[in-house]
Scaffold this motif. Structure first.
Motif, short mmCIF file in Angstrom:
data_model
loop_
_atom_site.label_atom_id
_atom_site.label_comp_id
_atom_site.label_asym_id
_atom_site.label_seq_id
_atom_site.Cartn_x
_atom_site.Cartn_y
_atom_site.Cartn_z
N UNK A 1 46.41 -8.61 -20.52
CA UNK A 1 46.87 -9.85 -19.89
C UNK A 1 48.16 -10.35 -20.51
N UNK A 2 48.54 -9.78 -21.65
CA UNK A 2 49.78 -10.15 -22.33
C UNK A 2 50.65 -8.89 -22.38
N UNK A 3 51.49 -8.70 -21.37
CA UNK A 3 52.27 -7.46 -21.24
C UNK A 3 53.63 -7.53 -21.92
N UNK A 4 53.67 -7.40 -23.26
CA UNK A 4 54.96 -7.45 -23.95
C UNK A 4 55.92 -6.39 -23.42
N UNK A 5 55.41 -5.18 -23.21
CA UNK A 5 56.21 -4.15 -22.57
C UNK A 5 57.11 -3.36 -23.49
N UNK A 6 58.17 -2.82 -22.91
CA UNK A 6 59.07 -1.89 -23.59
C UNK A 6 60.17 -2.63 -24.37
N UNK B 1 57.76 -5.50 -13.60
CA UNK B 1 56.58 -5.74 -14.41
C UNK B 1 55.97 -7.08 -14.00
N UNK B 2 54.67 -7.28 -14.22
CA UNK B 2 54.02 -8.50 -13.73
C UNK B 2 54.45 -9.77 -14.46
N UNK B 3 54.37 -10.89 -13.75
CA UNK B 3 54.57 -12.19 -14.36
C UNK B 3 53.30 -12.61 -15.08
N UNK B 4 53.43 -13.63 -15.91
CA UNK B 4 52.29 -14.14 -16.65
C UNK B 4 52.02 -15.58 -16.20
#
Length: 314
Positions: free
Chosen positions: A152-157, A128-131
């Motif tokens: 832009x804020x990928x909290x994810x699973x 998954x992407x970095x921030x």
């Protein structure tokens, strides 16, 4: 600060063992809670054989993913909850790194990290992407929903996310009407109303990509419908500071239709392609939004919102 790792499971003992081991072998002490959705395999026997090292809860009848997570959190005693599905697992220093970051941002209520996506043999497929740059970022509460809206804020699973138990309980827990179809994302949206967020640019979790994953049972058109619902919820919560900057909600919906149409095309899923296709995807705006989203993810270090986030560990 005490962490509880809540592992939800249903008839996946072979995978559950790996998830439990990844929690029990953390570099800092934590509570491990296994919430069993009335499995019919040997899950109960195995977990009980672990004795007091694991807290075990079993639903009397099958209640679904969301209700099982809620039951696990109810049994947990930690200040923070680290979520984990039975087919995923944690890096052994996951909780240690999260604790370090949270200590520097005590008003945070949610923490996420980079995750590796792996196949059934634990071979890494992607990340998954970095921030932005650095190891960890603090995201002010006023910016969270704006960042989520623009992806832009990928909290994810669940494998990536931990949250304050108090904030979780304030939201009422996971929504069973969504059950395994964005029930986690819906929870992050609501939890983020109660404090700041932290994102760790470290790979601290592993998510297994395989045909038996919960989200594989939903059609692409149903996933599109739920995605639109999530965006509507986020849209309503965007802070007034960002209201003048956000796209029209209909443009966002059209972008999501385009996204899932392209997914259906890539998968050669003709049935989903036909059910999703809509004249709106041929207008310029959704394509512009798609291009902007892709470019933003590739250059987040230059993004205006990312520059507002506060580096807390470098």
């Amino acid at each position: 600060m005490k962490f509880s790792v809540v592992i939800s499971t249903y008839n996946r003992l072979n995978l559950l063992q790996r998830a439990i081991n990844s929690a029990l072998n953390q570099t800092i002490k934590c509570e491990v809670v296994v919430a069993d959705d009335c499995s019919s395999d040997d899950t109960e026997t195995y977990v009980k054989s672990l004795g007091n090292s694991v807290v075990y809860y079993r639903n009397e009848v099958n209640q679904g993913h969301a209700a099982t997570v809620n039951a696990g959190v109810a049994k947990a005693s930690g200040d923070w909850i680290k979520f984990l599905d039975d087919d995923d697992y944690l890096a052994l220093n996951c909780l240690e790194e999260m604790v370090k970051a949270i200590a520097l941002c005590p008003d945070a209520v949610i923490c996420s990290c980079v995750a590796a996506q792996v196949d059934g043999n634990e071979v890494e497929l992607s990340r998954t992407p970095q921030l932005g740059p650095g190891l960890a970022f603090y995201i002010p509460q006023a910016d969270i929903h704006y960042g989520m809206l623009l992806e832009l804020v990928p909290f994810g699973t669940p494998a990536q996310v931990a949250c304050s138990r108090e904030a979780f309980l304030q939201t009422g827990g996971w929504d069973s009407t969504l059950d395994a179809n964005c029930d986690d994302i819906d929870s992050w949206i609501r939890i983020a109303q109660f404090g700041h967020a932290i994102f760790l640019n470290q790979c601290l979790a592993y998510r297994t990509i395989w045909p038996g994953a919960y989200n594989q049972k939903f059609s692409l058109s149903r996933r599109l419908t739920t995605n639109i619902l999530m965006k509507e919820k986020i849209y309503a919560l965007v802070d007034k500071e960002h209201r003048s900057e956000i796209p029209l909600l209909q443009d966002i919906k059209n972008y999501l239709k385009l996204h899932w149409l392209l997914v259906a095309l890539k998968q050669k899923n003709i049935k989903s392609f036909v059910s999703i296709i809509d004249p709106s995807v041929f207008s310029p705006q959704p394509w512009k939004f798609l291009l902007t989203a892709v470019l933003s993810r590739r250059s987040q270090g230059e993004n205006a919102l990312i520059r507002k986030f506060v580096l807390i560990d470098s």
